[in-house]
Design a protein around this motif. Structure first.
Motif, PDB file in Angstrom:
ATOM      1  N   THR A 119       0.841  -1.188   0.000  1.00  0.00           N
ATOM      2  CA  THR A 119       0.000   0.000   0.000  1.00  0.00           C
ATOM      3  C   THR A 119       0.876   1.237   0.000  1.00  0.00           C
ATOM      4  O   THR A 119       1.940   1.256   0.600  1.00  0.00           O
ATOM      5  CB  THR A 119      -0.934   0.024   1.228  1.00  0.00           C
ATOM      6  OG1 THR A 119      -0.133  -0.030   2.408  1.00  0.00           O
ATOM      7  CG2 THR A 119      -1.890  -1.139   1.216  1.00  0.00           C
ATOM      8  N   HIS A 120       0.406   2.243  -0.675  1.00  0.00           N
ATOM      9  CA  HIS A 120       1.134   3.505  -0.732  1.00  0.00           C
ATOM     10  C   HIS A 120       0.349   4.564   0.017  1.00  0.00           C
ATOM     11  O   HIS A 120      -0.875   4.503   0.104  1.00  0.00           O
ATOM     12  CB  HIS A 120       1.355   3.943  -2.182  1.00  0.00           C
ATOM     13  CG  HIS A 120       2.217   3.001  -2.957  1.00  0.00           C
ATOM     14  ND1 HIS A 120       3.560   2.837  -2.696  1.00  0.00           N
ATOM     15  CD2 HIS A 120       1.936   2.155  -3.973  1.00  0.00           C
ATOM     16  CE1 HIS A 120       4.062   1.938  -3.526  1.00  0.00           C
ATOM     17  NE2 HIS A 120       3.098   1.502  -4.301  1.00  0.00           N
ATOM     18  N   ALA A 121       1.062   5.516   0.544  1.00  0.00           N
ATOM     19  CA  ALA A 121       0.435   6.615   1.268  1.00  0.00           C
ATOM     20  C   ALA A 121      -0.244   7.552   0.282  1.00  0.00           C
ATOM     21  O   ALA A 121       0.235   7.747  -0.840  1.00  0.00           O
ATOM     22  CB  ALA A 121       1.489   7.370   2.063  1.00  0.00           C
ATOM     23  N   ASP A 122      -1.368   8.129   0.709  1.00  0.00           N
ATOM     24  CA  ASP A 122      -2.011   9.116  -0.164  1.00  0.00           C
ATOM     25  C   ASP A 122      -1.344  10.478   0.054  1.00  0.00           C
ATOM     26  O   ASP A 122      -0.581  10.686   0.996  1.00  0.00           O
ATOM     27  CB  ASP A 122      -3.520   9.169   0.053  1.00  0.00           C
ATOM     28  CG  ASP A 122      -3.925   9.575   1.459  1.00  0.00           C
ATOM     29  OD1 ASP A 122      -3.116  10.187   2.176  1.00  0.00           O
ATOM     30  OD2 ASP A 122      -5.070   9.288   1.831  1.00  0.00           O
ATOM     31  N   ASP A 123      -1.638  11.405  -0.848  1.00  0.00           N
ATOM     32  CA  ASP A 123      -0.981  12.709  -0.821  1.00  0.00           C
ATOM     33  C   ASP A 123      -1.236  13.463   0.482  1.00  0.00           C
ATOM     34  O   ASP A 123      -0.348  14.127   1.010  1.00  0.00           O
ATOM     35  CB  ASP A 123      -1.439  13.553  -2.009  1.00  0.00           C
ATOM     36  CG  ASP A 123      -0.880  13.061  -3.322  1.00  0.00           C
ATOM     37  OD1 ASP A 123      -0.106  12.072  -3.320  1.00  0.00           O
ATOM     38  OD2 ASP A 123      -1.205  13.651  -4.368  1.00  0.00           O
ATOM     39  N   GLU A 124      -2.446  13.361   1.006  1.00  0.00           N
ATOM     40  CA  GLU A 124      -2.779  14.068   2.242  1.00  0.00           C
ATOM     41  C   GLU A 124      -1.935  13.562   3.411  1.00  0.00           C
ATOM     42  O   GLU A 124      -1.429  14.353   4.212  1.00  0.00           O
ATOM     43  CB  GLU A 124      -4.266  13.896   2.556  1.00  0.00           C
ATOM     44  CG  GLU A 124      -4.711  14.676   3.770  1.00  0.00           C
ATOM     45  CD  GLU A 124      -6.192  14.542   4.022  1.00  0.00           C
ATOM     46  OE1 GLU A 124      -6.593  14.663   5.196  1.00  0.00           O
ATOM     47  OE2 GLU A 124      -6.951  14.316   3.058  1.00  0.00           O
ATOM     48  N   ASP A 125      -1.766  12.243   3.505  1.00  0.00           N
ATOM     49  CA  ASP A 125      -0.928  11.682   4.570  1.00  0.00           C
ATOM     50  C   ASP A 125       0.532  12.104   4.411  1.00  0.00           C
ATOM     51  O   ASP A 125       1.204  12.409   5.399  1.00  0.00           O
ATOM     52  CB  ASP A 125      -1.024  10.158   4.604  1.00  0.00           C
ATOM     53  CG  ASP A 125      -2.343   9.668   5.162  1.00  0.00           C
ATOM     54  OD1 ASP A 125      -3.031  10.447   5.852  1.00  0.00           O
ATOM     55  OD2 ASP A 125      -2.684   8.501   4.900  1.00  0.00           O
TER      56      ASP A 125
ATOM     57  N   ARG B 109       7.025  10.522  -4.459  1.00  0.00           N
ATOM     58  CA  ARG B 109       5.792  11.313  -4.432  1.00  0.00           C
ATOM     59  C   ARG B 109       5.909  12.423  -3.392  1.00  0.00           C
ATOM     60  O   ARG B 109       5.467  13.546  -3.632  1.00  0.00           O
ATOM     61  CB  ARG B 109       4.583  10.416  -4.127  1.00  0.00           C
ATOM     62  CG  ARG B 109       3.271  11.156  -4.163  1.00  0.00           C
ATOM     63  CD  ARG B 109       3.001  11.757  -5.547  1.00  0.00           C
ATOM     64  NE  ARG B 109       1.923  12.720  -5.472  1.00  0.00           N
ATOM     65  CZ  ARG B 109       1.912  13.900  -6.067  1.00  0.00           C
ATOM     66  NH1 ARG B 109       2.907  14.262  -6.847  1.00  0.00           N
ATOM     67  NH2 ARG B 109       0.896  14.706  -5.929  1.00  0.00           N
TER      68      ARG B 109
ATOM     69  N   CYS C  40       6.742   6.161  -2.736  1.00  0.00           N
ATOM     70  CA  CYS C  40       6.209   7.162  -1.809  1.00  0.00           C
ATOM     71  C   CYS C  40       7.225   8.266  -1.520  1.00  0.00           C
ATOM     72  O   CYS C  40       6.857   9.428  -1.375  1.00  0.00           O
ATOM     73  CB  CYS C  40       5.729   6.502  -0.517  1.00  0.00           C
ATOM     74  SG  CYS C  40       4.179   5.586  -0.746  1.00  0.00           S
TER      75      CYS C  40
END
Length: 94
Positions: free
Chosen positions: A31-37, A70, A67
């Motif tokens: 799983t990858h972190a979303d931009d907000e996290d 990103r 990540c």
């Protein structure tokens, strides 16, 4: 009878431990972190609001190049809101 219960308890304990380790490895790698996290991580908000989540994301960033890249893009795009003292970390260049 006592030995068989002890053996079963030991087996279940080891199975649970392997499950937890496997789950952690699986979640960290798939799983990858979303931009907000990622933004909250960079700004220091995640550490203040969710220390366990901060630790998990910090460990994930140590193993996930996607990540980390990103996070660099988010920082370069200026999408972060710095706190007064600035960002909590800087990315090392290798």
């Amino acid at each position: 009878m006592k030995d068989s219960l002890l053996t079963i308890a030991l087996f279940l304990g080891m199975a649970y431990l392997l499950f937890k380790i496997g789950r952690t490895i699986y979640l960290t790698r798939t799983t990858h972190a979303d931009d907000e996290d990622l933004e909250d991580y960079w700004n220091g908000h995640l550490e203040a609001e969710n220390p366990a989540g901060y630790k998990q994301l910090r460990e994930h960033l140590g193993t996930c190049e996607t990540c980390r890249d990103r996070l660099s893009e988010i920082i370069a795009e200026g999408k972060t809101r710095y706190r007064e003292e600035g960002p909590i970390m800087t990315r090392r260049k290798f």
